[in-house]
Design a protein around this motif. Sequence first.
Motif, short mmCIF file in Angstrom:
data_model
loop_
_atom_site.label_atom_id
_atom_site.label_comp_id
_atom_site.label_asym_id
_atom_site.label_seq_id
_atom_site.Cartn_x
_atom_site.Cartn_y
_atom_site.Cartn_z
N MET A 115 0.82 -1.21 0.00
CA MET A 115 0.00 0.00 0.00
C MET A 115 0.85 1.27 0.00
SD MET A 115 -1.35 0.70 3.76
CE MET A 115 -1.57 2.37 3.19
N ARG A 116 2.18 1.07 0.00
CA ARG A 116 3.03 2.26 0.04
C ARG A 116 3.68 2.57 -1.29
NH1 ARG A 116 7.45 2.21 3.08
NH2 ARG A 116 7.37 0.01 3.46
N VAL A 148 7.65 1.65 8.53
CA VAL A 148 7.63 0.19 8.48
C VAL A 148 8.31 -0.25 7.18
CG1 VAL A 148 6.18 -1.86 8.45
CG2 VAL A 148 5.51 0.12 9.80
N SER A 149 9.22 -1.21 7.29
CA SER A 149 10.03 -1.49 6.11
C SER A 149 9.18 -2.15 5.01
CB SER A 149 11.21 -2.38 6.47
OG SER A 149 10.82 -3.73 6.42
N GLN A 150 9.55 -1.85 3.79
CA GLN A 150 8.83 -2.34 2.61
C GLN A 150 8.76 -3.87 2.61
OE1 GLN A 150 7.76 -0.16 -0.20
NE2 GLN A 150 6.60 -2.01 -0.56
N VAL A 204 5.70 -5.37 4.12
CA VAL A 204 4.52 -5.31 3.26
C VAL A 204 4.57 -6.46 2.25
CG1 VAL A 204 3.21 -3.88 1.68
CG2 VAL A 204 4.54 -2.83 3.52
N GLN A 206 2.04 -9.55 1.61
CA GLN A 206 1.46 -9.89 0.32
C GLN A 206 1.72 -11.35 -0.01
OE1 GLN A 206 3.17 -7.05 -2.34
NE2 GLN A 206 1.65 -5.48 -1.86
N LEU A 262 -2.67 -3.97 6.46
CA LEU A 262 -2.64 -2.74 7.25
C LEU A 262 -2.89 -3.06 8.72
CD1 LEU A 262 -2.41 0.31 6.75
CD2 LEU A 262 -4.89 0.39 6.72
#
Lengths: 352, 332
Positions: free
Chosen positions: A1-2, B226-228, B231, B235, B245
């Motif tokens: 989402m970033r 927050v580190s990529q 995320v 995923q 989130l």
Amino acid sequence: MRRVAQGPIAWRSELWGSPLRALATVLLLGLLAWAGFHAFEWGVVHAVFRPDADACRAVQHGACWGVVAEKWRPMLFGRFPYEEQWRPALAVVVLSAVTVLSAWPRSWRWWLVPLWLVALLLFVGLMHGGVAGMSTVPTSRWGGLPLTIGLAVVGLALAFPLALLLAMGRRSEWPVVRTLSASYIELVRGVPLISVLFMASFLLPLLWPAGWQPDVLVRVLMGLTLFVAAYLAEIIRGGLQAVPRGQTEVAMALGFGRWPVQRDIVLPQALRLVVPALTNSVVGTLKDTSLVTVVGLFELTGALGLALGGDPVWRPFYLEGYLFVAAVYWLLCFGLSRYSVWLERRLGASSA
Amino acid sequence: MSGQASRRGAWLAWLVQALLVLAVVAGAAWVVNHALEVLRARGVRSGFDFLTEPAGFSISEGWLDFDASQPSWRAFLAGLINTVRAAVPAAIFAVVLGTLIGIGRLAPHVLLRGICTAYVELLRNVPLLVQLLMLAFAMANLLPDPTEPVHLLPGVWLSKGGLSVPWPVTGEGGWWPTHFEWPERGDFGVSGGAALSPEYVTIVAGLSLYSAAFVAEIVRAGILSVSQGQVLAGQALGLSSVQQLRIVILPQALRVIVPSLTNQLLSLTKNSSLAVAVGYPELVSVANTTIGSNGRAFECIAIIMAVYLLLSLVISFGMNRYNARVALRGWR
């Protein structure tokens, strides 16, 4: 989402990439169109731009910008004598010019200090008069934009050296100095600015010898300075903490004394690190000057009440007046915050 | 040689510090003494004895009934309760709205991002006082009369007279609310439910809308911290974007968010003192009225400062406890 993509192609997929997104796009576009249409109709189509009170009263669903056309001078300059208003205007230009010049990192040289002194003298000279054939205008008639900018600039300028002392005091090896600085900072940061301003306007008069009362403007400026210093001190302390300890040790090993190490090595690096945070504090101080209205000074916010409050003809159009004042503040503060972002990038790029 | 020099340095340090303490104490003593002398010369009494005397003014709203014949300390207490009554709802609205806008500023949708960015840039660059005065003017002049209120939502009415919302009521003799009372529109305005005064609505709405802009920036910075990889891992596990989130990003972002949020809540509480400018009777307003009637400026300002320091301590303590819960283990 970033993963915030950029450019028109990314936008197209963001807007129409999936059914859900397309629905959101339609809803948001509808909302924007509805709000934009009403704002445009109220602010432009049905609005009155002439300083014509009868036309303003006749219009039902439109803005009366005529109030700005009619009253912009008392809104910007308060009760300053009407024919002499070129003086506050020029004073604002002088302060703004020096501020813009100092905003440019390439001009951060020693000559900025005397330049600021000259600018401040010019500001006070123009506002107060009594020199060069200008009539004297008492501070009780100062108001509007020059007062807002003057309070913020002079308050910050006076607060800065005090904040420097407090920040270094809080990191001192001496427990007494450390405790005193920390208590001052925490005490001031724990109370609202309005109570400090009340103190300045109600209590400071008790401390002066009878017969010599300092001006309310001077007292409010003292209160503002003492308040802002506590916040600046914490920012500067952050910068001091970020300078590696090795820097001090190396300099001491090279034979530098205690003070030259601070002055020539630690402080320049610390201040450079916190320039963006200091700029944010400038925005905060500029907004905070609006509170002096509460203790009876007519800076930008107070001048509006002065311009419209006593005038039954234009009083119904306060909202447009507030929007004008808010727009002036917004331009100043938004400009400063953009500058802060630009500076952060530039300083970051040059130190990398 | 060097030992002697350092011993002399230590003595000097203590001497300077002792002198500093003396100077501060002497300065404070002189200030207080001189102020008292001036007060005496002007025939003004000093001291906190006025707290037990009748206040001489009444307070129109709040949870603590107060009229002019009651002692001043009760006026200050009513003011403090009114401060809390405005600051707590404002803090809740600001955090909720600010979190939504902060997330919206990073949304994968350019319009949503733009609207949230515009909100933040518009509201945080105009002084709170100007926004409050503007809201107060709109509440008092642009809304319809109480006899013709606007129906905002089911059970929510808005007019010059203020805002009416459904409110839980307790049954006969019980402590626990049994049902909601819904406001109803009558010939002379809205009755029933909770009637919130225009001043109260102004200060709560103004504080929450303004603070939400700052909370949004704090939330955005927290999420960006927050580190990529986290995320991407989310995923890879097949979590939906809402799950990412809720389960992965926000818990980690909280570590960055909470300390700044504490600062923001402290400043919100202090900003509630601006209610004095829009006529809501909170602590500063009560103190201001008291100064006007008896001239005890020093005492009243001391009370304001002491109470705000106390409030700040309580908020800091609570938020630090919460911070200890969200922080990484061993990283207090």
